[in-house]
Motif scaffolding. Structure first.
Motif, PDB file in Angstrom:
ATOM      1  N   TYR A 114     -10.705   1.253   0.887  1.00  0.00           N
ATOM      2  CA  TYR A 114      -9.857   0.563   1.867  1.00  0.00           C
ATOM      3  C   TYR A 114     -10.593  -0.688   2.352  1.00  0.00           C
ATOM      4  CZ  TYR A 114      -6.406  -0.380   5.403  1.00  0.00           C
ATOM      5  OH  TYR A 114      -5.405  -0.998   6.121  1.00  0.00           O
TER       6      TYR A 114
ATOM      7  N   PHE B  28      -6.738  -0.331  -1.359  1.00  0.00           N
ATOM      8  CA  PHE B  28      -5.785  -0.754  -0.339  1.00  0.00           C
ATOM      9  C   PHE B  28      -6.352  -1.976   0.376  1.00  0.00           C
ATOM     10  CE2 PHE B  28      -5.062   3.840  -0.834  1.00  0.00           C
ATOM     11  CZ  PHE B  28      -3.670   3.875  -0.993  1.00  0.00           C
TER      12      PHE B  28
ATOM     13  N   LYS C 183     -10.748  -3.558   4.977  1.00  0.00           N
ATOM     14  CA  LYS C 183     -10.276  -3.964   6.313  1.00  0.00           C
ATOM     15  C   LYS C 183     -10.634  -5.420   6.545  1.00  0.00           C
ATOM     16  CE  LYS C 183      -8.258  -3.468  10.151  1.00  0.00           C
ATOM     17  NZ  LYS C 183      -7.723  -4.824   9.926  1.00  0.00           N
TER      18      LYS C 183
ATOM     19  N   TRP D  62     -12.837   8.549  -0.131  1.00  0.00           N
ATOM     20  CA  TRP D  62     -12.486   7.212   0.360  1.00  0.00           C
ATOM     21  C   TRP D  62     -13.714   6.491   0.877  1.00  0.00           C
ATOM     22  CZ3 TRP D  62      -7.429   5.167   2.283  1.00  0.00           C
ATOM     23  CH2 TRP D  62      -6.343   5.778   1.643  1.00  0.00           C
TER      24      TRP D  62
ATOM     25  N   PRO E 117      -9.493   0.079  11.649  1.00  0.00           N
ATOM     26  CA  PRO E 117      -8.363   0.571  10.855  1.00  0.00           C
ATOM     27  C   PRO E 117      -7.371   1.319  11.754  1.00  0.00           C
ATOM     28  CG  PRO E 117     -10.464   1.167   9.836  1.00  0.00           C
ATOM     29  CD  PRO E 117     -10.767   0.668  11.206  1.00  0.00           C
TER      30      PRO E 117
ATOM     31  N   VAL F 119      -5.281   5.488   8.695  1.00  0.00           N
ATOM     32  CA  VAL F 119      -6.313   5.076   7.747  1.00  0.00           C
ATOM     33  C   VAL F 119      -7.668   5.646   8.162  1.00  0.00           C
ATOM     34  CG1 VAL F 119      -7.578   3.100   6.804  1.00  0.00           C
ATOM     35  CG2 VAL F 119      -5.083   3.004   7.022  1.00  0.00           C
TER      36      VAL F 119
ATOM     37  N   GLY G 227       0.810  -1.207   0.000  1.00  0.00           N
ATOM     38  CA  GLY G 227       0.000   0.000   0.000  1.00  0.00           C
ATOM     39  C   GLY G 227       0.846   1.261   0.000  1.00  0.00           C
TER      40      GLY G 227
ATOM     41  N   VAL H 291      -0.470   2.619   4.536  1.00  0.00           N
ATOM     42  CA  VAL H 291      -0.627   3.712   3.585  1.00  0.00           C
ATOM     43  C   VAL H 291       0.569   4.646   3.747  1.00  0.00           C
ATOM     44  CG1 VAL H 291      -3.144   3.605   3.448  1.00  0.00           C
ATOM     45  CG2 VAL H 291      -2.059   5.001   5.225  1.00  0.00           C
TER      46      VAL H 291
END
Length: 231
Positions: free
Chosen positions: A179, A96, A181, A202, A189, A193, A77, A101
């Motif tokens: 994202y 991701f 998870k 996002w 997260p 994040v 990532g 990140v």
């Protein structure tokens, strides 16, 4: 047609996506699994983190890909997040997968959950490489014994790529991103994040599996990728 570029995390190569790629292609899209320098079939190639960023950018440009969904898993990532802003209008979205990140000026090591010193010592004690996990480390991650046996023995990860800082020229929250998870690896997260997920660009998707969903739930993972591509 979306072009997926898939980058697996530490120790892994393009082979990690073998059960995901055919499903993306069957849905009518391009799918390109990438091995980063120093790993798998590219073992022995010197690699810092910026090498890995360039690996990804070069793949997109070499194949002249457009409408690209960049996928980064775990460690990857960090280079994927940097490559995403460097490919400009070729980018459609970043996904991701239970990943780190990038933070400008920070490295994978600097954000290590047990503290940088512990990971630095581990790398130094293994000749400059991060040693692959043992079978016991995969317990509780939703993997079968056969899947664990397939992963164990992956390539030692080049330590330079973990210590080199990320370079970002704009806020990561401005990129269109999903994202994923993986809940067996922790239900919340990380703080960085969580902050990014407050961005209107996002969105969060949860998977009831462990940190390696390309092995444990490849069909569900492919479905989420396809859904992300449609956004």
């Amino acid at each position: 047609m979306t072009e997926f570029v898939l980058v697996a995390g530490a120790w892994l190569g393009s082979w990690a996506w073998d059960e995901v790629v055919p499903q993306l292609r069957a849905a009518g899209h391009g799918a390109h699994a990438l091995t980063l320098s120093g790993l798998a079939d590219k073992q022995g190639v010197p690699a810092g983190q910026q090498t890995h960023v360039q690996d990804i950018v070069d793949e997109v440009e070499r194949l002249d890909l457009r409408d690209v969904v960049l996928v980064g898993h775990s460690y990857s990532g960090i280079p994927v997040g940097q490559a995403a802003e460097r490919i400009g209008d070729r980018l459609a979205r970043v996904v991701f997968v239970d990943s780190n990140v990038p933070t400008d000026g920070e490295s994978f090591v600097s954000g290590w959950w047990e503290g940088p010193a512990k990971l630095e010592a581990s790398i130094a004690g293994n000749g400059g490489f991060w040693a692959p996990l043992t079978a016991a480390d995969y317990d509780g991650q939703g993997l079968t014994d056969e899947q664990i046996a397939r992963i164990v023995g992956s390539t030692p990860h080049p330590g330079a790529s973990l210590a080199e800082p990320a370079v970002l020229t704009r806020p990561l929250g401005e990129l269109p991103a999903t994202y994923i998870k993986c809940l067996l690896d922790g239900v919340e997260p990380s703080d960085d994040v969580a902050e990014l997920l407050t961005s209107k660009h996002w969105r969060l998707v949860e998977m009831d599996t462990g940190h390696w969903p390309m092995f444990s739930q490849p069909t569900e993972l492919a479905r989420i990728f396809l859904e992300a591509a449609g956004e």
